[in-house]
Design an enzyme around this catalytic site. Structure first.
Site, PDB file in Angstrom:
ATOM      1  N   SER A  43      -2.044   3.128   5.740  1.00 54.66           N
ATOM      2  CA  SER A  43      -3.268   2.749   5.026  1.00 54.66           C
ATOM      3  C   SER A  43      -3.805   1.370   5.387  1.00 54.66           C
ATOM      4  O   SER A  43      -4.916   1.022   5.011  1.00 54.66           O
ATOM      5  CB  SER A  43      -3.057   2.857   3.515  1.00 54.66           C
ATOM      6  OG  SER A  43      -2.328   1.772   3.034  1.00 54.66           O
ATOM      7  N   LYS A  66      -4.299   0.437  -6.358  1.00 59.93           N
ATOM      8  CA  LYS A  66      -4.861  -0.545  -5.430  1.00 59.93           C
ATOM      9  C   LYS A  66      -6.097  -1.228  -6.022  1.00 59.93           C
ATOM     10  O   LYS A  66      -6.308  -2.431  -5.836  1.00 59.93           O
ATOM     11  CB  LYS A  66      -5.230   0.140  -4.109  1.00 59.93           C
ATOM     12  CG  LYS A  66      -4.016   0.542  -3.278  1.00 59.93           C
ATOM     13  CD  LYS A  66      -4.438   1.382  -2.074  1.00 59.93           C
ATOM     14  CE  LYS A  66      -3.262   1.661  -1.149  1.00 59.93           C
ATOM     15  NZ  LYS A  66      -3.627   2.584  -0.056  1.00 59.93           N
TER      16      LYS A  66
END
Ligand code: CA
Ligand code: CA
Ligand code: CA
Ligand code: CA
Ligand code: CA
Ligand code: CA
Ligand code: CA
Ligand code: CA
Ligand code: CA
Ligand code: CA
Ligand code: CA
Ligand code: CA
Lengths: 199, 199, 199, 199, 199, 199
Positions: free
Chosen positions: B96, B139
């Site tokens: 990611s 996140k």
């Protein structure tokens, strides 16, 4: 995550493979690019040893048979090749991406488009034969979900298709091959990709 | 340790990523520098195999598409690149950080500032597509704690944001992208960094 | 074995660090030397992966910022660097020797003495920031036992010092830093080492 | 197998060390030879990582301080060095062979004899200090069995000797050192070995 | 499988060793060949680390003492050496093939025949000494089964032979050595092999 | 999967071997190709260490004995060799493919056809001898299933054939060999392959 659907064929080296993972059948993309260099081969995508070996075999086969597809042999010494299989979070292994990697590299070195809506699965060899692979039923179902229209398989996998109910196969065309050159004949078109590189 | 807050954008190659670690969401910095050399790529930060592969993919993608951002291709042969992800005590892995690494390297090679108060998360590919990643909610919360204002995500992660309560998203602007070039368009400004290197 | 006490500063590249091992706080020495060569970096001392990475980061940071300290960039290609952390019987790891390694290498490349009776602990980054580290209390006690007088720490570790009883801190001066360049300003003096090498 | 006794000093690079193995104290020989080459360092003898690191440290220290012993620096580029510790069936590790390896290499590069009936044990550093090591009592008993007459130890190991009964020490002379150069002063004589190589 | 019997001595580099495996004593062949190259050393035969180290030690010893046997030193740079120990299905390790490997390489570089019906076992060192090894009784019995007539052992293994019943030793001649040069004196004849290579 | 049957002999370097896997006897193909390069040897097919060593041994033996088969020695420096054993999903190991790899490489370097309907199994050595291998009965049954007509075995495996019932051997011709050159005499014909490469 629902991210596996067929994309377009504008970019060289992008080919759709069929994979059989721990969570069932799936499609995967093989991607490859060239950068100026001295002929190194870079392989990424959280791949196991056997899948990395497929990339080496595809590369060496193309080097040894470059004239078959009009590839200038000096290209191999002037560029580095990077082959990647996206979705790094998923470990991948096995020989069944062989013909997909082969197709990716031929498209890359010729800068020709890969046929639209096509997927494939099959092991490659150095003698030019395509070998059958497992997980055919699961792979076919994944291909349908991803809107694939045509599929390349080894002739020896024909019997696996014949065991699948007809209704699951509707809308799919199958190409059964024994030679690696047949894969390229079917999969790599004569059309340039968008913004082809001059090699 | 409370050390994760957004910093300034004076230095080339420093980009804020969003990570999902064993202790929840977090921000991380991707840093990169150039030193005179012969084109080697050095990757540190206690990274696993997949995260290291992201760095390679970003690098090769930029090499193959250098002209998109006006990068002179001979730079790649005249400098070594070192990519680092701080906080060495924490093992890090996964795909990611791909778009963050990409942005770091484009900023490095162009010596342009990265947009202020921006963070991002997304997997990269060789064909130029951004892929969705997991842990979006955690996140986003980490990004807010770190005073981030804008976030780049894959279009396919839009639905993950839509599932988060509106109040958690206040003060955040989202950019949903499908192409890697969009990331650069949004993230890399036209302003030189402080004391830009002449490459 | 009672072998950890501060030594003199006659030799380039010798810097005192503070470590936190399985048996508590300890001081350690970072040593580095140059030999004619082609720019290789050799790292020994029974070190784990993260501590080795710190050495690489320090080296690359100095290469990219050589002019800050008046280091001729061609030195990096004409010498090999060896960094060693003594007491080979003890495995060592973690990022907290970063600023110590940085100081060692700057002293080595400038052939300047490190400040007397000084120790330090802190993680380094490629963007020039010092990051906080753990085990501060144990490290401070070890520093006192070794007759250290001054200590460099990350600003974000100030609160860890403020939690320690005043009586344990008597005789110690603390320098809190956020930038790696501050470390060098404090730690590396303008005095040549004994028998400086002409580089 | 009773094969450990002191041998003569005719051959360059052969030095007697004191080791502490799973079966108690023992002597071991450090051997080294030169062959024409490009400066590679080969290390054998079923050694662990830390003992191999000692060989590297000794080599780098000598390269950086070659003039101390009148060694021409171009030797390092024109010869390969091989260091071996016999009795391959026994795994060996730890830093205590450091001064023995140092002595072996200085004898090798100067083609001077090592002092007769001498053994030694101590860790080396890049800053020129000798560090104390463990297992002193067992090592001393092994030295006596092998007819060793003189022993070099780190000054910090003096207290370990003082704890041993006087009767066990009869016939042994001890040299306590703090600097690596003292080891060489004591151990390497001014006499050429038999058939010295012209380097 | 009954395949271990002494063969002829027509080919350079083929020497009979005595081994002690998990199934008892056995003979083994050490084979070596030269091919044009740049001095690389290739070692195969399912060997462990210590046995591979023996090959390196033998090679380096010969390089450092080439003139003893009239070997031109430039040979080492113009040829690659491959050492193999047949019967790949059996893992092999330990230092006892040292003198066998030494003999194989001297025969190879001189293209001289190895003495007929001879076998050997012993560890080698860089200082030219032969060291004793274990499993002597089992090795002797295996040598007899294979029709070996003469055996080279380390002097320190003499006592192991003296403990074996006389009747088992009938027809065997023993050579006890302490120096590696004695092994070569005994084992390598002055006769060229069949079709010697011109080196 | 029923994919193991003898194929034609049109392609250089393709040879049929007999293998003994966890699921019984099987045939396997050894394939090899040349591509322009600098003499590297690439080995793939999910092979274990011993089987990879066989490829190295075959290659080095051919280099050292190139003139036996009229192979120009400069070929070895001008081409890279890739040896592959298909069916990547199956791990393979052991020395018994030695003579098959040898035959593959001689066919490759001479561009001569391998004899039709022939299979083989046997370990190779550097001294030119063929060694016996295990699993003979299972291998013979697999050979018959695959329509193999002739089989090359080590002379020392003759007794294994004699223990098999006559009816299982009907239609098979056996060649028992002791020398590797006999294998080539039997297996490599004087006929060029289809489209031979000019080396
Ligand atoms: Ca997927
Ligand atoms: Ca076509
Ligand atoms: Ca953090
Ligand atoms: Ca922009
Ligand atoms: Ca300590
Ligand atoms: Ca200063
Ligand atoms: Ca011993
Ligand atoms: Ca002296
Ligand atoms: Ca045997
Ligand atoms: Ca002789
Ligand atoms: Ca099979
Ligand atoms: Ca023939």
């Amino acid at each position: 995550l629902e991210r596996d659907k067929y994309e377009n064929n504008e970019v060289a080296g992008v080919v759709t493979g069929l994979a059989w993972t721990s969570v069932g059948g799936d499609i995967l993309f093989i991607e490859s690019i060239l950068s100026k260099g001295k002929g190194s081969l870079n392989i990424t995508g959280n791949l196991g040893k056997v899948m990395k070996e497929s990339a080496t075999i595809a590369m060496e086969y193309i080097k040894a048979n470059a004239d078959k597809w009009g590839i200038q042999p000096d290209i191999f010494e002037k560029y580095n090749v990077h082959i990647h299989v996206p979705e790094g979070a998923t470990p991948k292994d096995g020989p069944s991406a062989g013909i997909t990697m082969l197709t990716s590299l031929v498209s890359l070195f010729t800068q020709k488009r890969v046929k639209k809506s096509l997927a494939m699965t099959g092991e490659i060899t150095l003698r030019g034969k395509v070998l059958p692979v497992g997980g055919i039923k699961e792979k076919i179902l994944a291909a349908k979900r991803a809107r694939i229209k045509e599929i390349i398989l080894c002739e020896d996998n024909r019997k696996d298709i014949e065991e699948i109910k007809q209704e699951y196969l509707k809308g799919l065309t199958f190409h059964y091959v024994t030679e690696m050159s047949e894969v390229i004949d079917i999969a790599v078109t004569d059309q340039n990709v968008k913004n082809p590189k001059k090699l």
